[in-house]
Write an enzyme that holds these catalytic residues in place. Structure first.
Site: not given
Length: 590
Positions: A142, A139, A145
């Site tokens: 983002h 992923k 994080h």
């Protein structure tokens, strides 16, 4: 203040008490040790009067350490301490010779340089493990994080600055049902060409599509017991069993993700000593579950789910360790990881840097660890085990509301580039993008660290990228301006200066604020709050700017210019020290 100056002041106070028969010698020696930790520098503001005492001791705290001050003043016959008195707020205010104070503070900053603020009183050094960042494989990085990354980096920097051994640990989520769903999604919607072009973006698009399938199938899944989610569970069981095709895809996604994350970490100047993954603990988690079942700690429900009872006087709580089909869970893998880390690192302390919304998970984790290894974990306090932070709302870019780190860094850089190009005072003539990227990252870091870490805040591009508001750009501007003072004059920084040249109120206030930095570091460290340092640096920037208006260096007589140059150099050094511990690289030009 520095440990050296702190000892001088406390020693002088204690000597006076001894002369006046306040305490016997044995008590006095203990009192001196305790008092060292209580003595603080008085905080200042731009409106502070120059006769403000430099130090204070809370009277109530003095009583706690066994010293009862019966009168409201202490008589001194001392060439350093001029007077002591108890103020209206019941604090013992300590006034010392101003020239002695200025000389000691500035000489300490000059002598210690990058170490200023961190030569604290002696305390046991620890080996500390800090787990932070911890994004999920396959992923895009983002912004959820990002907060953990910035805060965790600060905590590691602060521990290291204070002389502790730190293991920086990144724990990547590369296991579980979510990953197996992604693999299923790629088998349905994946495109190798798009994967090579923009790997994490394409995997995110696949991730969204497969979850749309799961959501659309909810009703039929309830009726038939089949559907995409169950296919994902079956794929995860195959992954745990070592299926070749599924394992190949998993490894491919992991390698791609690590390469992309590494680019982001380098851009942010973030480093790790250890990179671990959930998958590392697949076998050890299975072995742990079997062992705990044999010992009777794990009980099994009728549906085959295994759990550990962590009930207390108030609540009945079951910590689920495995699913009915035997598959492991995020919690059970976290438990195996924690046990392994203690065995591997023999740490004195471990911190998990995560959002408020993960509080319950980590509370459960610690409770289970106390059940499994009480001798090791019973003394661990949840408030230190878990360093939690609040949510930052309102994050969006011109590309939309689904925000990834690369997009937010790029937009910050692009906005700063425009500001630099159209700012008539900028000193940058080339390399706009490099400088703008550093400035943009500075602003993002400050945006995340400027408030109490557990509070919720709102992301605001305009405030964040304002040169004169309290922001990362403001701190960089102040640092560059202080650096320019040194470059404008042909004068070297001298060890010995004429202190009498720094008699102005604005100079005294800057010196007193510089003296507070070690206290601020200790306060920040005690509660793991970066905002304490951020707010201190904002005030330092404002006080230095105000002093600069009244205390020119250029075209002044030599003794005056030398003294003022040391003052501004000390302010720049302290500002740079604070910026570095926050994770910001100070720039000399902008």
């Amino acid at each position: 203040m520095s440990a050296c100056l702190r000892r001088i002041i406390v020693n002088r106070i204690v000597r006076s008490l001894r002369r006046n028969g306040e305490k016997n010698v044995a008590d006095i020696e203990k009192l001196e040790v305790d008092m060292l930790h209580l003595l603080k520098v008085n905080p200042v503001s731009k409106n502070t009067k120059s006769d403000l005492p430099q130090f204070l001791l809370p009277r109530s705290r003095l009583k706690e350490i066994g010293f009862v001050l019966d009168k409201d003043s202490i008589d001194f016959k001392d060439d350093v301490i001029e007077n002591c008195y108890v103020d209206k707020s019941n604090k013992l205010q300590i006034n010392i010779n101003n020239e002695f104070f200025i000389q000691k503070v500035l000489s300490t900053v000059q002598r210690l340089g990058k170490r200023y603020g961190y030569d604290v009183l002696q305390f046991p050094k620890k080996h500390v493990v800090v787990e932070y960042s911890s994004p999920n494989i396959a992923k895009p990085f983002h912004v959820g994080h990002l907060h953990s990354t910035i805060l965790g980096n600060f905590i590691c920097n602060l521990y290291e600055a204070l002389g502790h051994k730190v293991t920086r640990l990144n724990y990547l989520g590369d296991w579980g049902t979510q990953l197996s769903l992604l693999i299923l999604g790629y088998k349905r919607y994946g495109d190798d060409v798009q994967l090579n072009k923009d790997p994490l973006q394409h995997l995110f698009e696949v991730y969204v599509k497969i979850h749309e399938d799961v959501d659309q199938e909810k009703d039929s899944t309830k009726r038939t017991g089949r559907g995409s989610y169950h296919e994902g569970l079956e794929l995860f069981h195959k992954l745990e069993s070592g299926d070749e095709e599924i394992t190949t895809l998993w490894k491919k996604f992991s390698e791609i993700s690590l390469e992309e994350y590494d680019k982001m970490y380098k851009r942010l100047n973030i480093r790790f000593d250890e990179i671990h993954t959930e998958s590392m603990y697949n076998q050890s988690t299975q072995q742990l579950i079997q062992s705990l079942k044999q010992s009777g700690l794990i009980q099994t429900r009728k549906d085959g789910v295994g759990y550990i009872d962590i009930s207390n006087d108030k609540d009945s709580v079951q910590a689920v360790m495995n699913k009915s089909d035997g598959s492991t869970l995020y919690l059970s893998r976290d438990i195996a990881a924690a046990l392994d880390r203690f065995k591997r690192f023999k740490f004195d302390q471990i911190h998990y840097v995560v959002g408020n919304d993960q509080y319950l998970h980590f509370k459960t984790l610690l409770e289970v660890l106390k059940k499994i290894q009480p001798a090791i974990w019973n003394s661990v306090d949840l408030s230190e085990f878990l360093i939690k932070f609040g949510r930052v709302d309102g994050i969006s870019t011109r590309k939309g509301n689904v925000v990834f780190l690369r997009d937010i860094l790029d937009e910050a850089r692009d906005r700063v580039v425009q500001s630099l190009k159209y700012n008539e005072f900028t000193k940058i003539t080339s390399d706009y993008e490099y400088v703008a990227d550093k400035l943009g990252i500075s602003s993002i870091i400050i945006q995340y660290l400027r408030s109490r870490r557990t509070s919720h805040s709102t992301f605001n591009w305009e405030k964040m990228l304002h040169f004169k508001a309290d922001s990362g750009l403001f701190l960089q501007y102040c640092h560059a301006r202080l650096y320019s003072i040194e470059k404008e004059v042909d004068i070297k920084i001298k060890e010995t200066i004429d202190i009498s040249c720094l008699s102005e109120d604005s100079a005294k206030i800057v010196v007193q604020h510089l003296a507070r930095y070690p206290d601020v570091v200790n306060e920040s460290f005690d509660v793991f709050e970066p905002y304490v340092i951020v707010q201190y640096l904002f005030k330092l920037g404002h006080l230095a700017n105000l002093a600069y208006k009244h205390l020119p260096v250029k075209n002044q007589r030599t003794e005056l210019a030398e003294a003022r140059l040391v003052l501004f150099n000390s302010a720049r050094q302290t500002l740079a020290n604070g910026m570095r511990v926050l994770g910001i690289e100070p720039l000399n030009q902008m």
